[in-house]
Write a protein that holds these residues in place. Structure first.
Motif: not given
Length: 250
Positions: A66-73, A95-113
């Motif tokens: 969130l801090m990284v996205m804020k500085q980039v923005k 919801r917090q991540v998306m509202e702070n500017g993320a385009s996608y929230f990805l939970s681990k483990p995720y499919d590399l494909e």
């Protein structure tokens, strides 16, 4: 050409994760590179390398995404798209991540494909006029129509359109052929696919850019009813992509 490829920064240079993810993305035609899992290293790379997409863990040793996205923005007029990865699957955090500017929230483990599809779905890089990559073209269209990449309907709709382009017979019976085809890929049911796609189209009509929607659909949709049905939407986008591919190949 290299400058037309999507460039992804992975904020993790470990062999067990970041390097492995980068290799998989490269296998799928995406330029990917890793940087140390540290906010300064990630911010410096965004400034110097200008990636299209940043893949970063929600929690970093010295900060958080969130801090990284804020500085980039605050620094960039056109910031890269962020895919934020978390060990915790939690709706409030998402919801917090998306509202702070993320385009996608990805939970681990995720499919590399599936990661390559997600990267292409969130990338804001303009596509060249002579592009013949069907995935990129479909992604570009549904993004411009205002369907957000983080909802399930986005991915179901994208897969449905790609499947219909590949096999036009699927459109002859959407309920009995196309929906089951999509449902099988995502290990879900046809009814859930239908509902999620309908919801995605409703969002586009309610919150999308009206001018872009009108220019794209014109008078092909009944103005009295408003938004198109799932079948109408998929059929029209499929036809337009096929026509664009045909014109490009000439």
């Amino acid at each position: 050409m290299e400058n037309e490829r999507i460039k992804v920064l992975i904020g993790d240079d470990s062999a067990t994760n970041g390097v492995r993810v980068a290799a998989k993305l490269r296998d799928n035609g995406i330029t990917a590179y890793t940087r140390r899992k540290h906010s300064k290293a990630i911010l410096d790379s965004i400034l110097n390398d200008k990636p299209d997409v940043v893949l970063v863990d929600l929690t970093l040793p010295d900060a958080d995404a969130l801090m990284v996205m804020k500085q980039v923005k605050e620094t960039f007029v056109s910031p890269p798209a962020f895919i934020v990865v978390s060990d915790v699957q939690n709706k409030f955090i998402e919801r917090q991540v998306m509202e702070n500017g993320a385009s996608y929230f990805l939970s681990k483990p995720y499919d590399l494909e599936s990661l390559s599809y997600i990267v292409k779905s969130v990338c804001r890089k303009p596509i060249p006029l002579n592009c013949t990559d069907t995935e990129i073209m479909v992604t570009d269209v549904i993004q411009k129509l205002g369907i957000p990449a983080h909802i399930k309907g986005y991915h179901y709709l994208r897969t449905a359109i790609l499947s219909a382009i590949e096999n036009s017979q699927l459109m002859e019976c959407v309920t009995k052929q196309l929906y089951p085809c999509v449902a099988k890929k995502y290990a879900t049911t046809s009814s859930r696919v239908e509902r999620a796609i309908r919801h995605a189209i409703e969002i586009a009509w309610d919150r999308g850019n009206a001018e872009i929607i009108n220019n794209f659909f014109g008078y092909t949709i009944d103005s009295y009813r408003g938004r198109p049905t799932n079948s109408e939407f998929i059929a029209l986008v499929t036809d337009k992509i096929r026509l664009r591919l045909k014109n490009t190949s000439v």
